[in-house]
Design an enzyme around this catalytic site. Structure first.
Site, short mmCIF file in Angstrom:
data_model
loop_
_atom_site.label_atom_id
_atom_site.label_comp_id
_atom_site.label_asym_id
_atom_site.label_seq_id
_atom_site.Cartn_x
_atom_site.Cartn_y
_atom_site.Cartn_z
N ARG A 1 0.82 -1.21 0.00
CA ARG A 1 0.00 0.00 0.00
C ARG A 1 0.87 1.27 0.00
NH1 ARG A 1 -3.32 2.83 4.15
NH2 ARG A 1 -5.24 3.55 3.14
N HIS B 1 0.48 4.24 -2.70
CA HIS B 1 0.17 5.60 -2.27
C HIS B 1 1.32 6.57 -2.56
CE1 HIS B 1 -3.50 4.87 0.53
NE2 HIS B 1 -3.53 4.11 -0.54
N VAL C 1 1.09 9.86 -6.11
CA VAL C 1 1.26 11.27 -5.74
C VAL C 1 2.64 11.74 -6.21
CG1 VAL C 1 1.24 12.93 -3.84
CG2 VAL C 1 -0.20 10.89 -3.72
N ASP D 1 8.49 8.50 -5.85
CA ASP D 1 9.64 9.30 -5.40
C ASP D 1 9.82 9.33 -3.89
OD1 ASP D 1 7.48 10.81 -4.61
OD2 ASP D 1 7.97 12.58 -5.79
N SER E 1 7.92 10.37 -1.65
CA SER E 1 7.40 11.55 -0.96
C SER E 1 6.52 11.16 0.23
CB SER E 1 6.62 12.44 -1.93
OG SER E 1 5.49 11.76 -2.47
N ASN F 1 -4.08 8.35 4.16
CA ASN F 1 -2.97 7.80 4.93
C ASN F 1 -3.12 7.93 6.45
OD1 ASN F 1 -1.56 7.11 2.57
ND2 ASN F 1 -0.68 9.16 2.40
N HIS G 1 -5.76 -6.33 -3.01
CA HIS G 1 -6.64 -6.44 -1.85
C HIS G 1 -6.94 -7.88 -1.49
CE1 HIS G 1 -8.38 -2.06 -2.05
NE2 HIS G 1 -7.10 -2.11 -1.72
N ASP H 1 -10.02 -9.67 2.12
CA ASP H 1 -10.38 -10.98 1.55
C ASP H 1 -10.55 -11.93 2.73
OD1 ASP H 1 -10.53 -13.49 0.42
OD2 ASP H 1 -8.49 -13.49 -0.37
N THR I 1 -8.97 -15.97 2.33
CA THR I 1 -7.54 -16.27 2.54
C THR I 1 -6.82 -14.95 2.80
OG1 THR I 1 -7.20 -16.21 0.15
CG2 THR I 1 -7.54 -18.38 1.14
N ASP J 1 -3.58 -14.53 -3.57
CA ASP J 1 -4.18 -15.45 -4.53
C ASP J 1 -5.31 -14.73 -5.25
OD1 ASP J 1 -6.30 -15.38 -2.71
OD2 ASP J 1 -5.80 -17.30 -1.81
#
Length: 337
Positions: A70, A74, A78, A82, A84, A102, A201, A253, A256, A261
């Site tokens: 994640r 993220h 943006v 880099d 940031s 965030n 996800h 999920d 699992t 998967d």
């Protein structure tokens, strides 16, 4: 059934422009190239160090791989990939950590600093924080059972952050399908990338506050989202009340939750996608619906496209050459002490 599935797969594949897995990638707008061998001479143990520390973290906290994936998403959405997102507040910087996507949810910052410290010991001022995020995302996918890929490297670190960019450019759980697709297209990503990358996800958690509206007031009329399986919804309501419990965690999920998967896509077909932004992939667009069906039936197809789309996402507007810097500490630019 088999014949109809074959027809479906042929139809879907015909609308997909599978791009080759990049081993040497032109970095959009950067004037430079990223390539997997970037540190082979300057820091040959770099990838091994990242992999070892990510594996240790996973053994201690099975949620960490999803958090690292994640962070990379993220970051890239943006201002490009880099690093940031890693910057703290300073005299000239308003941290992206405070943005709506965030705040109270982004995590893994301490682990990135641990990796950076180890790399500084091995090869000072060589490996960028942005590349650490890209490698950690790949290693997090692999360690949870997902595909591997060669990560193009050579990114440099930004000297600034964008709170407004973080608030506006990262897809939100309650965005419409079209809004989400538009945000992807702004980054040079397409519908195929959207569906495959959403498959991340398959691991991780979401907070009650991110999907509460689906349970109680999806369209502002006091009624629940009927595209959510109502038995599943009744189970969710037990730990996600109308008010309170904002930070209560739920598996993205449930089948699992710690394994990378294709169960995420199987959940969407049975209307058990946790977030509205997940379920709309199946309910709001014909092409994305066919891709969801394909990936639910064919995990190999999902893995192949996920790897390609991760490389593509990792190429969003990186800083290369003389642009940016190699931060010594990921949470602050080099001249701030």
């Amino acid at each position: 059934m088999a014949a109809s599935l074959n027809i479906l797969i042929v139809a879907v594949v015909s609308l997909i422009a599978f791009s080759p897995l990049c081993l040497c990638s032109k970095a959009y707008g950067s004037g430079g190239y990223l390539f997997p061998q970037f540190y082979d001479h300057s820091c040959p143990k770099a990838q091994e160090i990242v992999q070892t520390i990510v594996a240790k973290a996973f053994a201690q906290d099975p949620r960490m791989p999803a958090s690292l994936l994640r962070l990379h998403f993220h970051d890239c959405f943006v201002k490009g990939c880099d690093a940031s997102i890693l910057l703290d507040n300073s005299g000239t910087i308003i941290s992206e950590k405070r943005s709506n996507p965030n705040r109270n949810s982004a995590r893994g910052f301490e682990l990135i600093e641990e990796i950076k410290h180890a790399l500084e010991q091995e090869c000072p001022e060589t490996v960028s924080c942005a590349d650490i995020l890209a490698l950690a995302a790949r290693d997090s996918t692999v360690i949870t059972g997902g595909p591997s890929w060669d990560v193009p490297l050579g990114r440099r670190d930004a000297r600034g952050a964008s709170l407004s960019g973080s608030n506006n450019d990262i897809p939100a759980p309650n965005n419409t399908f079209q809004t989400i697709l538009t945000k992807f297209k702004r980054q040079g990503l397409n519908l195929v990338d959207l569906v495959s990358l959403s498959g991340s996800h398959t691991i991780g958690n979401s907070r009650c506050t991110s999907f509460r509206q689906r349970l109680y007031n999806q369209s502002g009329n006091g009624k629940p989202d009927l595209t959510l399986n109502q038995y599943y919804a009744s189970m969710l309501r037990k730990q996600c009340p109308r008010s309170g419990g904002d930070q209560n965690l739920f598996f993205l999920d449930f089948a699992t939750p710690f394994k990378f998967d294709n169960h995420y896509f199987k959940n969407l077909i049975t209307y058990k996608g946790l977030l509205s932004s997940d379920e709309v992939l199946f309910t709001k667009n014909r092409e994305s619906r066919e891709l969801v069906k394909l990936y639910a039936e064919n995990q190999e197809a999902f893995f192949e496209q996920f790897a390609k789309s991760m490389v593509k996402m990792g190429n969003i507007s990186p800083l290369t050459g003389g642009r940016g810097e190699i931060r010594r500490i990921c949470r602050r630019v080099n001249h701030v002490y």
